[in-house]
Design a protein around this motif. Structure first.
Motif, short mmCIF file in Angstrom:
data_model
loop_
_atom_site.label_atom_id
_atom_site.label_comp_id
_atom_site.label_asym_id
_atom_site.label_seq_id
_atom_site.Cartn_x
_atom_site.Cartn_y
_atom_site.Cartn_z
N MET A 41 -34.12 -14.37 -5.36
CA MET A 41 -32.93 -14.88 -5.28
C MET A 41 -33.31 -16.53 -4.90
O MET A 41 -32.51 -17.42 -5.40
CB MET A 41 -32.76 -14.51 -3.77
CG MET A 41 -31.35 -15.06 -3.09
SD MET A 41 -30.65 -13.83 -1.96
CE MET A 41 -31.72 -13.99 -0.73
N VAL A 42 -34.31 -16.72 -4.53
CA VAL A 42 -34.77 -18.22 -4.09
C VAL A 42 -35.09 -18.98 -5.82
O VAL A 42 -34.65 -19.97 -5.82
CB VAL A 42 -35.83 -18.47 -3.16
CG1 VAL A 42 -36.37 -20.04 -3.45
CG2 VAL A 42 -35.42 -18.03 -1.85
N GLU A 43 -35.83 -18.29 -6.48
CA GLU A 43 -36.11 -18.73 -7.57
C GLU A 43 -34.89 -18.91 -8.54
O GLU A 43 -34.90 -20.00 -9.33
CB GLU A 43 -37.02 -17.94 -8.50
CG GLU A 43 -38.52 -18.05 -8.50
CD GLU A 43 -39.15 -17.47 -9.32
OE1 GLU A 43 -39.23 -17.58 -10.54
OE2 GLU A 43 -40.00 -16.45 -8.89
N LEU B 93 -32.00 -20.06 -7.61
CA LEU B 93 -31.19 -21.01 -7.26
C LEU B 93 -31.40 -22.24 -8.33
O LEU B 93 -32.24 -22.94 -8.51
CB LEU B 93 -31.55 -21.86 -5.94
CG LEU B 93 -31.48 -20.62 -4.79
CD1 LEU B 93 -32.30 -21.55 -3.50
CD2 LEU B 93 -29.98 -20.50 -4.63
N ASP B 94 -30.39 -22.66 -8.96
CA ASP B 94 -30.08 -23.63 -9.94
C ASP B 94 -30.80 -23.53 -11.10
O ASP B 94 -31.22 -24.44 -12.03
CB ASP B 94 -30.73 -24.88 -9.16
CG ASP B 94 -29.55 -26.00 -8.99
OD1 ASP B 94 -28.52 -25.56 -9.11
OD2 ASP B 94 -29.93 -27.01 -8.60
N GLU C 284 -28.32 -15.97 -10.15
CA GLU C 284 -27.71 -16.42 -8.75
C GLU C 284 -26.62 -15.96 -8.73
O GLU C 284 -26.25 -15.82 -7.45
CB GLU C 284 -27.56 -18.28 -9.23
CG GLU C 284 -27.47 -19.07 -7.86
CD GLU C 284 -27.31 -20.47 -8.18
OE1 GLU C 284 -27.40 -20.92 -9.62
OE2 GLU C 284 -27.20 -21.26 -7.15
N PHE D 142 -26.83 -12.58 -7.13
CA PHE D 142 -27.37 -12.66 -5.49
C PHE D 142 -26.30 -13.19 -4.58
O PHE D 142 -26.23 -13.03 -3.57
CB PHE D 142 -28.67 -13.79 -5.53
CG PHE D 142 -29.89 -12.95 -5.96
CD1 PHE D 142 -30.44 -11.78 -5.33
CD2 PHE D 142 -30.74 -13.23 -6.89
CE1 PHE D 142 -31.42 -10.98 -5.74
CE2 PHE D 142 -31.78 -12.47 -7.46
CZ PHE D 142 -32.12 -11.38 -6.75
N ARG D 143 -25.67 -14.40 -5.12
CA ARG D 143 -24.44 -15.03 -4.32
C ARG D 143 -23.68 -13.72 -3.99
O ARG D 143 -23.30 -13.45 -2.68
CB ARG D 143 -24.03 -15.97 -5.01
CG ARG D 143 -22.76 -16.73 -4.29
CD ARG D 143 -22.41 -18.26 -4.66
NE ARG D 143 -22.23 -18.12 -6.25
CZ ARG D 143 -22.60 -18.72 -7.25
NH1 ARG D 143 -23.63 -19.49 -6.89
NH2 ARG D 143 -22.20 -18.55 -8.07
N MET E 276 -25.05 -11.47 -1.25
CA MET E 276 -25.27 -11.89 0.11
C MET E 276 -23.73 -12.00 0.61
O MET E 276 -23.43 -11.89 1.87
CB MET E 276 -25.60 -13.38 0.10
CG MET E 276 -27.23 -13.38 -0.34
SD MET E 276 -28.01 -12.72 1.16
CE MET E 276 -27.63 -13.53 2.71
N ARG F 221 -22.70 -10.18 3.93
CA ARG F 221 -21.99 -10.91 5.23
C ARG F 221 -20.85 -10.22 5.61
O ARG F 221 -20.36 -10.10 6.64
CB ARG F 221 -21.66 -12.42 4.79
CG ARG F 221 -23.18 -13.07 5.03
CD ARG F 221 -22.97 -14.74 5.14
NE ARG F 221 -21.99 -15.07 3.62
CZ ARG F 221 -22.91 -15.62 2.73
NH1 ARG F 221 -24.14 -16.13 2.72
NH2 ARG F 221 -22.18 -16.05 1.54
N GLY G 35 -23.33 -14.75 8.96
CA GLY G 35 -24.21 -15.54 8.35
C GLY G 35 -25.60 -15.68 8.96
O GLY G 35 -26.59 -15.99 8.47
N ALA H 179 -27.76 -12.68 8.65
CA ALA H 179 -28.27 -12.59 7.50
C ALA H 179 -29.51 -13.58 7.29
O ALA H 179 -30.55 -13.18 6.91
CB ALA H 179 -27.42 -12.87 6.09
N GLY H 180 -29.16 -14.74 8.04
CA GLY H 180 -30.10 -15.95 7.66
C GLY H 180 -31.33 -15.50 8.54
O GLY H 180 -32.29 -15.77 8.12
#
Lengths: 212, 212, 212, 212
Positions: free
Chosen positions: B112-114, B116-117, B123, B126-127, B130, B134, B161, B164-165
DNA sequence: CATGAATGAGGCTTCATTCAT
DNA sequence: GATGAATGAAGCCTCATTCAT
């Protein structure tokens, strides 16, 4: 004083590092080839290898540099604050600022996660940093406890981890969808939730605490 | 259990996908070459390209598969719970379980982090996930509000949020240092902190709430 | 003479280009792998990619180089000829010579046709070259008109295209069957036919003719 | 009767061939994979290999089929023309028509050139076709000679090659730049130039001329 | 100090072809 | 007759790294 020093050809290592930081921040580690850095810096690859042993060394130095900046800023800005609660709110604000600054995401959050299980040396740098961050927060909490502002039955280390987790988790959600995730508000609310929880003892309420 | 599954020669696509999931989970996206998957599956690269258009398709399918499992499990397990607070605690427990299951970290959090962009299609997957997560949590909170268990002055989306965070942030810290970060305890405490915050109104206490 | 040129280690780019030209000429574009060129040059593929961005760049440079040689030769050799008819005959002779020189066919004619609708950049190079070739011929014709040697009611551009077409079409037939197609004679006869047509206005005239 | 027969599943070989012709014409030989043909035909690769030994066989059959059509048309249309000059003009017109019809370029001209030195079997098919074409033209010229319309001192074979060359060379220039190269006019003018040259002996004669 | 040149390994992808069913 | 699955070879390209000068 920090970076951007194009005219001064005096400390080439530092200059190359600045370029590298920019590149890593802009494209991520994998997509930043040595050649890309070299071109961006206007030198050849050989020059980079003269100053740095490795691509990894370049990355490590970049990360350490950025991390150092962040940590110094935190310490300085919070040193003057007396109220631990206010310190924590300020910490939240600093994190927000960094999170929304250009090269924080790629260079800190993304790399920290990418490093997991992949680049041991880098992983260690980040683990240590997170350790220091938690210790810093734990210390604030301890201060609050000593002054009777926070409940004394809370595990400061655990609480510090919760705080750090909240900040990171919110950042990631923000990076995922900057247009619609209101990071500032989420961070503020999280700080308040956290502080309310720390202060809860002050309120007759809520004992028993169920444990699984 | 891992790979090399020769016996089940029916539905090769699904089998290759399972191997791919294992590999991505073990080594991450970048470090998982098509050849590595092929070897682990005991076929040649061509076989993979027969079933999947791309390395990216392989990854996408892997992630979707895992995500689907996770989401189905959450929905099923929580469907039968009446109390919203208990639902949230259960959600925390499910997250803990998944977080400590082998291939969750790499396949969900890291990717998910990898993404990003870097990998737009991923992306987006995953978005969206998420977003659904939420929405699910927000819905639990709304239920709690309706039944008078939670404060009604809280923004359910925002709160979702925050939840989840917290989960994500704690997971990352755990991955960074599984030996000394007690994820279970941190998650439980975070849930309680969260529920206490949601329930706070029920307690005469806590007014003013400063807003920056 | 072919490849393997170890002695001249100065200007490696030019050397690699020469090898590439040989290969393209011998095997055509599709059948010339980067590796084949590398092996012929006694280096590794990486070396080629150091000097050329692409297989296409390699090809483009090869073609441009050869085209440049051809065009320079045409201009130089014809610059000194006063009689436009003689210029055209000389042009025919130069074309014949090039057509029967080793690497002309593959590198010019074959590639020109292969490029049609397939490699836009290459197509453009050839289209431009043909444009210049026609312009050159049209200019010769205009000179002939001005001096009253050629009919003035002929469209020089059109005529130039006809000349170019005749040359190309004959070359292809020759390549198809070098053993039995007499390119030299066909080219000479075509030139005479062309010149006779240009001169037709002076009707009654023009017998003797015949060129070596 | 010819192609396009989608409903009639009766001669699968012929149907596959038609699809193959379309593909080769649209994308060229190299860019037409077996899989592409199969997909376009709505079958699997295996089916193609059932009906055709090879990709090359597929290509050969495609080319032969098209060539056959062209040749039959030429013979039929010209059989009824008495005047050899008119026959040649008609031949020019047929060539023009084919050249501007969709799948002629890729399937005939391009392949003919690509085949040079690359696909011996295909090269032979084309060489033979060109041979027949020249023979056909030479025969027309012989007829003209016999009837006293054309000079008798011309080598019919050579002249036929010149005619064929002109046609091909003009086609290529047209393919290179369809927007600005007027193929029709160039072909007409070339025919007239050719006929004028053939008729030249009849000196004093030959006025009016000009076509369309 | 730094460059220009080169290496070598590895990665992704395509494709004609084969074959059991 | 045809499919689904798979192979294997080959191709293009990238990149960290090395080294003589």
């Amino acid at each position: 004083m920090p970076a951007q020093a194009q005219p001064t050809r005096e400390n080439p290592r530092r200059e190359l590092l600045n370029v590298a930081i920019d590149c890593f921040a802009k494209y991520g580690y994998a997509a930043t080839s040595i050649d890309r850095i070299a071109k961006a810096a206007g030198v050849t690859k050989g020059a980079l290898y003269y100053h740095f042993k490795d691509k990894e060394e370049l990355l490590l130095e970049s990360v350490k540099h950025r991390l150092g900046q962040f940590e110094r800023r935190v310490v300085q800005e919070i040193a003057t604050i007396a109220d631990p609660a206010e310190s924590i709110r300020t910490l939240g604000r600093i994190c927000h600022e960094h999170a929304t600054k250009s090269n924080h995401r790629r260079l800190i959050v993304t790399l920290m996660v990418e490093a997991l299980d992949t680049y041991p040396a880098l992983e260690r740098v980040f683990r240590d940093m997170m350790g220091r961050f938690r210790a810093f927060v734990a210390n604030l909490i301890e201060q609050g406890k000593k002054r009777g502002r926070f409940r004394s039955d809370v595990d400061s280390q655990l609480a510090a981890g919760m705080f750090a987790g909240a900040v990171m988790g919110l950042e990631i959600q923000y990076y995922q969808d900057p247009a619609s995730f209101d990071l500032r508000r989420a961070l503020e609310e999280s700080c308040e939730q956290f502080l309310a929880w720390l202060a809860r003892r002050a309120r007759g309420a809520r004992w028993k605490q169920r444990r699984r």
